[in-house]
Scaffold this active site. Structure first.
Site, mmCIF file in Angstrom:
data_model
loop_
_atom_site.group_PDB
_atom_site.id
_atom_site.type_symbol
_atom_site.label_atom_id
_atom_site.label_comp_id
_atom_site.label_asym_id
_atom_site.label_seq_id
_atom_site.Cartn_x
_atom_site.Cartn_y
_atom_site.Cartn_z
ATOM 1 N NE ARG A 12 -3.528 -2.650 2.782
ATOM 2 C CZ ARG A 12 -4.450 -1.673 2.416
ATOM 3 N NH1 ARG A 12 -5.148 -1.731 1.327
ATOM 4 N NH2 ARG A 12 -4.891 -0.823 3.482
ATOM 5 N NE ARG B 12 -3.822 2.112 0.810
ATOM 6 C CZ ARG B 12 -3.740 3.475 0.880
ATOM 7 N NH1 ARG B 12 -2.763 4.222 0.323
ATOM 8 N NH2 ARG B 12 -5.039 4.370 1.172
ATOM 9 C CD GLU C 201 -11.539 2.141 -2.386
ATOM 10 O OE1 GLU C 201 -11.315 1.101 -2.558
ATOM 11 O OE2 GLU C 201 -10.613 2.789 -1.718
#
Length: 161
Positions: A108, A57, A65
């Protein structure tokens, strides 16, 4: 003498705590990896030896999104941000640079990403594919990203168009 012992009893544990805190900081650590695929405008998968790879990330930014979830709607300019990142990273070798925290609550990796001489996180904000999203303790470039976002907004680039 009693004062010195009390002070020593405070300083030794305090020093140990500081040392432990600093030893868990990843700031400045680098890793070179190959990008497998792009998930959306701020997340991608790197090769890690397993079939699924490992998710990364981008720190300090948030791209719209690309798909609807239980918590979020599809964002304006999300698909464009994903395609821009995909064209830049897929199949390429990149450098990940870590800040204080190395992973988020989803497991992540959190990184600043470089490909060649390009600072990917900054480029996405500057071109209007993402907005600034700083979350402590990873705030090394927060002020820089804010300046880039203002420039993109004034120039009506990307999602500011």
């Amino acid at each position: 003498m009693n004062f010195m012992l009390k002070r020593l009893n405070f300083l030794v544990p305090a020093t140990i705590i500081c040392f432990l805190f600093l030893s868990f900081s990843y700031k400045g650590e680098e890793r070179y990896v190959k990008v497998q695929r792009v998930i959306d405008g701020d997340t991608f998968v790197i090769e890690s030896g397993g079939k699924k790879g490992e998710r990364v990330r981008l720190i300090g930014i948030d791209a719209p999104e690309t798909r609807k979830t239980a918590r979020k709607e599809v964002g304006y300019y999300g698909q464009e941000a994903k395609e821009y990142l995909r064209s830049m990273l897929t199949g390429k070798n990149v450098k990940l640079v870590f800040d204080v925290g190395k992973k988020d609550r989803y497991g992540r990796l959190l990184a600043y990403v470089y490909i060649g001489g390009k600072f990917v996180n900054a480029d996405l904000v500057e071109q209007g594919y993402a907005v600034t999203y700083s979350l402590a303790p990873n705030v090394q470039y927060a002020d820089f990203f804010i300046k880039l976002e203002r420039r993109a907004r004034v120039a009506k680039r990307g999602l500011w168009n």
